[in-house]
Design a protein around this motif. Structure first.
Motif, PDB file in Angstrom:
ATOM      1  N   CYS A 628     -44.235  12.642  18.544  1.00 54.09           N
ATOM      2  CA  CYS A 628     -43.975  11.480  19.400  1.00 54.09           C
ATOM      3  C   CYS A 628     -43.757  10.257  18.524  1.00 54.09           C
ATOM      4  O   CYS A 628     -44.061  10.251  17.327  1.00 54.09           O
ATOM      5  CB  CYS A 628     -45.160  11.234  20.348  1.00 54.09           C
ATOM      6  N   ASN A 629     -43.245   9.208  19.146  1.00 49.47           N
ATOM      7  CA  ASN A 629     -43.121   7.935  18.458  1.00 49.47           C
ATOM      8  C   ASN A 629     -44.494   7.290  18.320  1.00 49.47           C
ATOM      9  O   ASN A 629     -45.490   7.753  18.889  1.00 49.47           O
ATOM     10  CB  ASN A 629     -42.177   7.011  19.228  1.00 49.47           C
ATOM     11  N   GLU A 636     -35.751  10.320  20.602  1.00 50.38           N
ATOM     12  CA  GLU A 636     -35.156   9.342  19.700  1.00 50.38           C
ATOM     13  C   GLU A 636     -34.429   8.249  20.462  1.00 50.38           C
ATOM     14  O   GLU A 636     -34.351   7.121  20.036  1.00 50.38           O
ATOM     15  CB  GLU A 636     -34.197  10.050  18.739  1.00 50.38           C
ATOM     16  N   HIS A 642     -37.620  14.524  20.319  1.00 47.82           N
ATOM     17  CA  HIS A 642     -37.452  14.678  18.865  1.00 47.82           C
ATOM     18  C   HIS A 642     -37.322  16.152  18.511  1.00 47.82           C
ATOM     19  O   HIS A 642     -37.893  17.023  19.144  1.00 47.82           O
ATOM     20  CB  HIS A 642     -38.673  14.118  18.107  1.00 47.82           C
ATOM     21  N   SER A 671     -37.943   3.291  11.671  1.00 46.02           N
ATOM     22  CA  SER A 671     -38.753   2.967  12.848  1.00 46.02           C
ATOM     23  C   SER A 671     -40.167   3.471  12.624  1.00 46.02           C
ATOM     24  O   SER A 671     -40.490   4.053  11.584  1.00 46.02           O
ATOM     25  CB  SER A 671     -38.150   3.628  14.084  1.00 46.02           C
ATOM     26  N   ASN A 672     -41.042   3.250  13.609  1.00 50.42           N
ATOM     27  CA  ASN A 672     -42.445   3.669  13.504  1.00 50.42           C
ATOM     28  C   ASN A 672     -43.143   3.009  12.323  1.00 50.42           C
ATOM     29  O   ASN A 672     -43.989   3.615  11.659  1.00 50.42           O
ATOM     30  CB  ASN A 672     -42.562   5.195  13.373  1.00 50.42           C
ATOM     31  N   VAL A 677     -41.269  10.412  11.437  1.00 55.64           N
ATOM     32  CA  VAL A 677     -41.611  10.644  12.845  1.00 55.64           C
ATOM     33  C   VAL A 677     -42.767  11.635  12.977  1.00 55.64           C
ATOM     34  O   VAL A 677     -43.806  11.324  13.578  1.00 55.64           O
ATOM     35  CB  VAL A 677     -40.377  11.153  13.618  1.00 55.64           C
ATOM     36  N   TRP A 681     -46.752  10.566  13.147  1.00 56.13           N
ATOM     37  CA  TRP A 681     -47.488  10.874  14.389  1.00 56.13           C
ATOM     38  C   TRP A 681     -48.771  11.637  14.088  1.00 56.13           C
ATOM     39  O   TRP A 681     -49.841  11.326  14.616  1.00 56.13           O
ATOM     40  CB  TRP A 681     -46.591  11.676  15.328  1.00 56.13           C
TER      41      TRP A 681
END
Length: 844
Positions: A628-629, A636, A642, A671-672, A677, A681
């Motif tokens: 997950c994000n 995405e 994802h 990102s994140n 990713v 997570w």
């Protein structure tokens, strides 16, 4: 963490280092004698016993459980069914005395009264027991109105509960053998409870969530396992208590020995009343009023008492009674009173009895749960009602396992005995190049579908044939995985090299269709499939249909493959690969532990997950996870999930947890917060206790060796995960001829799992341990350099039949190890090692 090629995105390269810390023995020592390969492990033995007892004795245990639950609240149910029988409205006049009640009952029934049970509660009906009739063990009993002495109506439903109790205690069999059969079943239940505990014992037993948490979101077999194991854990203590207490009544030798230990007098067998056989003096007429008054003076606060009348002149009246402050209903005191003058000849309050006698008195309350009050009775009832749950789920799991075994046997049969699956006609070759087993499964399913359509087929792995053998077929259908950045799977590298040689044979006349498996996260998406397709055409082969690409388990591409097979066979073909879309199970994040604080190579975490109970996997297997994000959202762009990531498992089912070693990836501007990713997570954002979507994936190309052969394990960084599961499996099997070469950056901060590795070395499980740290010292020595230095020892181990396992980064470490093996063995030697299945890799 190692990431499998077909189902994962790119991973940060782990640092594989060399250096100063090398702990080793001079040569591979003689291994301690390992059990034969056919001999099952202890866990397998216990598992076989568990399911065998469950599916045999389990059915009868369900009956015992249901009957036990039926009688748990017998008194309350009888009172509900018979209002006004055992409890009458309270009146202002005095209740009748035992003397008056016994006279009324004897006159009404014409039988001798043996005992009278009185209750202190106002309005409670006393119960009179008569002496047994000739040929009977037990006499009749009636309830009397406490104020009038009238005989109360017969209790409706009493016979049913007596029948249920007989079913529970001796299965409606003759009493003596029935008790012994029930005792044997109690032992079976005890065995099921304890073997289940052993089979489920986790590596971290102090984590209560591992034991008691049930995940209702699970489906299918995972749901059944979780329900079976977690409910069993909840009921475990109750079942142990029920079985141990039940054995007390089942076997006389147990009961006699327990009573002797407790200081109780030996039991006298209760024989049927012989009636007219021989002359017997009539029972004396006893005046009970004096004894009753004396009892009330010497036993204040009684709640229930049974007074047994004398059978011979000169005997005392025996009182057995329970005080208001008694700890349980079987905490009975006793008193003997002379009926003539009311003198007390014996008085044994429960509190003054010996410890052994008091402990024996709690056996019945424990068995019924009343020792713990109403809550205990409810718990025992629910546990008894749960026995059918275990029987049903156990049978469903057993039948599911049988079905799965039949399916596996059928698949194996398709690969054996010359591999030709139809007796007539030129067979169509169905070939596969597989790393994790996905290509093999799709090839087998395709072959079955073609066979059902009447097409003769032969199933072959490309690593089992030479390119020239393709010329004996007119048609070939090939399922090919891509490994790493466009490479052939490990086992297929020899075939690919021979196909690329200038001397490769002409394949004119061969028509082929190719299904290429890959992952678009890699630059060379389906690279080996495209290279194979181009080379086959360059050698003269022609297309049956254009190459079909599959991104992971893309159902659209698999449907296109199914349609292509249908056109080729001229018959309808069921959809291929639907089983690849198996649902993900819900697993819970239990813990994450930073293993290398301050490391130059990035944070490496041990991730522990709890999931379906008793889920099984082999060493070398993979866990495919959908991440997950950072905010917990999936996808995405909000529309697609994802892509799943695959990680090597670092633990075994017997460890009680699914463990991973995950390197935390960092990307500037990503990102994140700059985290990868999946790794972000797992290592940073997923809250402890949160659910993760995960499914296990077999990895046949990295299958464990549980035979008495030497094994060499080579890895770096998070690649230790896959190697650790193999070494744990070998340790459990008693196989100690193991050599581990492992590389990281700095000894001070990157000594991963050092305590476990050192323990294996000192116990002899590791015959040799070479660790290299590339950032310690001036020379950057990596694990492949250490392997080159030990080339002579490497040859010795390989001469003894050793297998080589490599787990870690593809670029750098794995490539370097491959080059060393090529130097030491030559191309033919390396090809032979691979063809024999002795060179196994899980690299990323």
């Amino acid at each position: 963490m190692t990431s499998h090629t077909i189902a994962t995105g790119p991973q940060q390269r782990a640092a594989n280092a060399p250096s100063a810390d090398t702990v080793q023995h001079p040569a591979p020592p003689a291994t301690r004698r390992a059990p034969p390969a056919w001999l099952p492990s202890w866990k397998q033995v216990w598992f076989q016993l568990h399911w065998f007892i469950g599916i045999t004795a389990g059915t009868v245990l369900m009956i015992i459980g249901l009957s036990g639950a039926t009688i748990s609240f017998k008194d309350e149910l009888l009172d509900l069914m018979n209002p006004g029988v055992r409890h009458v409205p309270v009146e202002t006049r005095a209740a009748l005395t035992p003397d008056q009640l016994s006279q009324v009952a004897a006159a009404a029934h014409g039988q001798r009264v043996a005992s009278v049970t009185m209750y202190a509660e106002a309005g409670a009906a006393p119960r009179v027991f008569f002496a047994p009739k000739p040929g009977e063990r037990r006499g009749e009993s009636v309830y009397l109105h406490p104020y009038t002495g009238a005989i109360q109506p017969e209790m409706q439903g009493a016979h049913f509960f007596e029948w249920a109790e007989s079913l529970h205690r001796w299965l409606l069999l003759p009493r003596a053998p029935g008790r012994q059969v029930a005792g044997a079943l109690a032992l079976c239940l005890l065995g099921l409870a304890l073997s289940g505990l052993y089979l489920r014992w986790p590596r971290r037993p102090l984590d209560w969530r591992t034991w008691l948490t049930f995940d209702p979101a699970l489906k299918g077999r995972s749901f059944l396992w979780n329900l079976h194991a977690v409910a069993g854990t909840w009921c475990l203590v109750v079942y142990v208590m029920l079985t141990l207490t039940g054995l007390y009544w089942s076997y006389d030798f147990i009961r006699d020995n327990v009573d002797a230990w407790a200081g109780r007098p030996p039991r006298v067998a209760q024989a049927p009343n012989q009636g007219g056989k021989g002359k017997k003096a009539p029972a004396p007429q006893v005046e009970l009023a004096t004894a009753w008054r004396s009892f009330n003076q010497h036993a204040p606060g009684w709640t229930l008492t049974t007074m047994r009348l004398p059978t011979r002149a000169g005997e005392t009246v025996q009182f057995t009674w329970v005080a208001a402050d008694a700890p349980h209903e079987r905490a009975r005191s006793s008193m003997a009173i002379n009926p003539q003058d009311g003198s007390v000849t014996e008085n044994k309050p429960h509190a003054s009895q010996g410890l052994g006698s008091r402990l024996v008195s709690i056996i019945y309350p424990l068995h019924m749960g009343t020792y713990f009050g109403l809550a205990g009775r409810i718990i025992v009832t629910l546990a008894s009602l749960a026995l059918p749950l275990f029987g049903i789920t156990g049978w469903m799991l057993y039948l599911g396992r049988r079905k799965a075994k039949r399916a596996v046997k059928a698949q194996r049969a398709m690969l054996g005995g010359g591999e030709v699956l139809a007796a007539t006609g030129m067979p169509t070759l169905v070939a596969y190049a597989s790393q994790s087993g996905q290509a093999e499964r799709l090839a087998l399913e395709s072959a079955r579908a073609l066979q059902q359509a009447g097409v003769p087929v032969a199933v072959r792995a490309l690593d089992q044939i030479d390119p020239g053998e393709l010329r004996q077929y007119e048609q070939a259908l090939i399922v090919a995985s891509t490994f790493g950045e466009g490479e052939a799977p490990d086992g297929t590298r020899r075939f690919a090299r021979l196909l690329d040689e200038a001397a490769a044979p002409s394949l004119a006349g061969l028509q082929f269709g190719l299904l290429a498996l890959g992952d678009r996260h890699y630059t060379q998406f389906c690279g080996f499939g495209h290279a194979l397709d181009a080379r086959l055409r360059a050698l003269g082969a022609t297309h049956l249909f254009p190459l079909i690409e599959v991104d992971r388990h893309d159902p659209v591409a698999l449907d296109a493959w199914s349609q292509a097979l249908a056109r080729t066979s001229g018959s309808a073909i069921d959809a291929i690969g639907r089983q690849e879309e198996a649902s993900y199970d819900s697993w819970r994040l239990v813990s994450r532990t930073l293993l290398n604080p301050g490391s130059q190579g990035g944070a490496l975490f041990e991730i522990a997950l709890a999931g379906p109970a008793e889920v099984d996997w082999q060493a070398g297997a993979l866990a495919e996870i959908i991440a997950c994000n950072a905010d917990g959202s999936e996808g995405e762009d909000g529309s697609t999930p994802h892509a799943p990531r695959s990680y090597s498992l670092a633990s075994l089912p017997r460890d009680g947890q699914l463990q991973l070693l995950v390197r935390q990836e960092r990307h500037a501007g990503a990102s994140n917060g700059g985290y990868g990713v999946a790794s972000g997570w797992l290592t940073q954002f997923a809250p402890l206790g949160s659910a993760l979507r995960l499914r296990l994936q077999a990895n046949p190309a990295f299958a464990p060796c549980l035979d008495d052969l030497p094994c060499i394990y080579i890895g770096n960084g998070s690649g230790l995960a896959g190697l650790r599961s193999h070494l744990r499996a070998r340790q459990h099997a008693g196989l100690a001829h193991n050599w581990l070469l492992f590389g990281e950056r700095q000894q001070a901060v990157d000594s991963l799992c050092a305590q476990e590795l050192e323990g294996w070395l000192h116990s002899g499980h590791l015959a040799r341990l070479d660790r290299t740290y590339s950032r310690d010292g001036d020379a950057h020595e990596y694990v492949q350099h250490r392997l080159r230095q030990q080339a002579g020892l490497l040859r010795d181990w390989l001469a003894q039949g050793a297998l080589i396992y490599v787990c870690g980064s593809l670029q750098g470490m794995a490539g370097g190890v491959d080059a060393v093996l090529l130097e030491v063995l030559g191309q033919d030697g390396l090809d032979a090692l691979t063809a024999q299945g002795r060179y196994r890799r899980d690299v990323y």
